[in-house]
Write a protein that holds these residues in place. Sequence first.
Motif, PDB file in Angstrom:
ATOM      1  N   ASP A  88       0.848  -1.302  -0.069  1.00 37.64           N
ATOM      2  CA  ASP A  88       0.013   0.020  -0.102  1.00 37.64           C
ATOM      3  C   ASP A  88       0.833   1.348   0.271  1.00 37.64           C
ATOM      4  O   ASP A  88       0.277   2.352  -0.365  1.00 37.64           O
ATOM      5  CB  ASP A  88      -0.802  -0.019   1.234  1.00 37.64           C
ATOM      6  N   ALA A  89       2.025   1.211   0.441  1.00 35.94           N
ATOM      7  CA  ALA A  89       2.954   2.299   0.714  1.00 35.94           C
ATOM      8  C   ALA A  89       3.717   2.472  -0.616  1.00 35.94           C
ATOM      9  O   ALA A  89       4.427   3.790  -0.753  1.00 35.94           O
ATOM     10  CB  ALA A  89       3.883   2.221   1.961  1.00 35.94           C
ATOM     11  N   VAL A  91       3.118   3.226  -3.406  1.00 29.08           N
ATOM     12  CA  VAL A  91       2.639   4.030  -4.790  1.00 29.08           C
ATOM     13  C   VAL A  91       2.964   5.752  -3.935  1.00 29.08           C
ATOM     14  O   VAL A  91       3.512   6.442  -4.905  1.00 29.08           O
ATOM     15  CB  VAL A  91       1.104   4.135  -4.800  1.00 29.08           C
ATOM     16  N   ALA A  92       2.920   5.782  -2.965  1.00 24.98           N
ATOM     17  CA  ALA A  92       2.937   7.281  -2.403  1.00 24.98           C
ATOM     18  C   ALA A  92       4.515   7.301  -2.222  1.00 24.98           C
ATOM     19  O   ALA A  92       5.025   8.653  -2.476  1.00 24.98           O
ATOM     20  CB  ALA A  92       2.422   7.222  -0.845  1.00 24.98           C
ATOM     21  N   ALA A  93       5.216   6.400  -1.955  1.00 26.20           N
ATOM     22  CA  ALA A  93       6.671   6.612  -1.883  1.00 26.20           C
ATOM     23  C   ALA A  93       7.457   6.677  -3.284  1.00 26.20           C
ATOM     24  O   ALA A  93       8.453   7.155  -3.275  1.00 26.20           O
ATOM     25  CB  ALA A  93       7.314   5.319  -1.172  1.00 26.20           C
ATOM     26  N   GLY A  94       6.730   6.179  -4.135  1.00 26.54           N
ATOM     27  CA  GLY A  94       7.259   6.200  -5.422  1.00 26.54           C
ATOM     28  C   GLY A  94       8.429   5.283  -5.895  1.00 26.54           C
ATOM     29  O   GLY A  94       9.198   5.597  -6.705  1.00 26.54           O
ATOM     30  N   ASP A 129      10.084  10.402   2.035  1.00 26.10           N
ATOM     31  CA  ASP A 129       9.110   9.799   1.654  1.00 26.10           C
ATOM     32  C   ASP A 129       8.736   8.415   1.831  1.00 26.10           C
ATOM     33  O   ASP A 129       7.412   8.053   2.348  1.00 26.10           O
ATOM     34  CB  ASP A 129       9.021   9.951   0.169  1.00 26.10           C
ATOM     35  N   ASP A 132       7.506   7.961   5.645  1.00 26.42           N
ATOM     36  CA  ASP A 132       5.989   8.699   5.733  1.00 26.42           C
ATOM     37  C   ASP A 132       5.291   7.602   5.178  1.00 26.42           C
ATOM     38  O   ASP A 132       4.023   7.319   5.783  1.00 26.42           O
ATOM     39  CB  ASP A 132       6.014   9.955   5.401  1.00 26.42           C
ATOM     40  N   SER A 133       5.391   6.986   4.006  1.00 22.39           N
ATOM     41  CA  SER A 133       4.425   6.177   3.281  1.00 22.39           C
ATOM     42  C   SER A 133       4.263   4.904   3.997  1.00 22.39           C
ATOM     43  O   SER A 133       3.037   4.357   4.211  1.00 22.39           O
ATOM     44  CB  SER A 133       5.031   5.807   1.818  1.00 22.39           C
ATOM     45  N   ARG A 136       2.155   5.815   7.281  1.00 25.11           N
ATOM     46  CA  ARG A 136       0.822   6.065   6.857  1.00 25.11           C
ATOM     47  C   ARG A 136       0.035   4.731   6.471  1.00 25.11           C
ATOM     48  O   ARG A 136      -1.213   4.482   6.702  1.00 25.11           O
ATOM     49  CB  ARG A 136       0.606   6.958   5.677  1.00 25.11           C
ATOM     50  N   GLN A 140      -3.417   2.966   8.254  1.00 20.36           N
ATOM     51  CA  GLN A 140      -4.544   2.777   7.417  1.00 20.36           C
ATOM     52  C   GLN A 140      -4.841   1.354   8.096  1.00 20.36           C
ATOM     53  O   GLN A 140      -6.135   0.856   8.394  1.00 20.36           O
ATOM     54  CB  GLN A 140      -4.060   2.554   6.051  1.00 20.36           C
ATOM     55  N   ARG A 158       6.129  13.205  11.611  1.00 16.33           N
ATOM     56  CA  ARG A 158       6.528  12.859  10.178  1.00 16.33           C
ATOM     57  C   ARG A 158       7.982  13.142  10.207  1.00 16.33           C
ATOM     58  O   ARG A 158       8.859  13.547  10.805  1.00 16.33           O
ATOM     59  CB  ARG A 158       6.019  14.037   9.189  1.00 16.33           C
TER      60      ARG A 158
END
Length: 219
Positions: A88-89, A91-94, A129, A132-133, A136, A140, A158
């Motif tokens: 899940d992380a 995508v946000a982390a790249g 990133d 934090d990803s 988060r 969730q 953060r």
Amino acid sequence: MTTTQSLAVRRAIGWLTRLKRTRRRWLVPAAALLGVLAGGGYGLLKAPEYAATSYVIVVPTAKSDPAGAMGLAQAYGRVATDIAVVGDAQVAAGVPAETLRAGVQAVTSPDAPMIAVTARSSRAATAADMADSVARALVQKGAHTEAGTGVKVLQFTRAATPTDPVSPSAPLAALVGGCAGGLLGGLALLVRPPRHGRRDGRARFGSVPGPVAQQEALV
């Protein structure tokens, strides 16, 4: 063999003996110098590595107690790098999930329901990133299971973008390499005994007369 030839042989033997002693004398400095060169080259060629940390806290609700929150914090810390979380992380982390699993580490506190999510990367912003990803994603997961666990999972702080790398610099790497090389050179001198000592030992033990020789000597 003439006197001149015998003198030449003795000089050659003496030169070889001095050469061996000189080589043994320079073994430790040479090993230390080799370690300095290897460590310095590693520090120059390796890309700097940055680390960023995000903190997650597990808060008990009316349905649970602080002891239960402590135990669940330990459980969330163990699954922080599982594929269900990093999937899940990513995508946000790249970055891919494999990169997250290899570069992220979660550490729990023994006296507080808190999880430290630390990410390492060659880029400072990417490290922040990634941390934090994953944090988060843990939040969730905690929200999905809050009804059954009775605790809330919240991101406490953060991750700040690091300004200095955590990887060793070239001078420090050279110093560590020199110390390691000198240590290995000294161990090589201790482990390898001198050859003339082994020959003397064999000659000494080989000169002991056997029973037959002792009887012939008595007769």
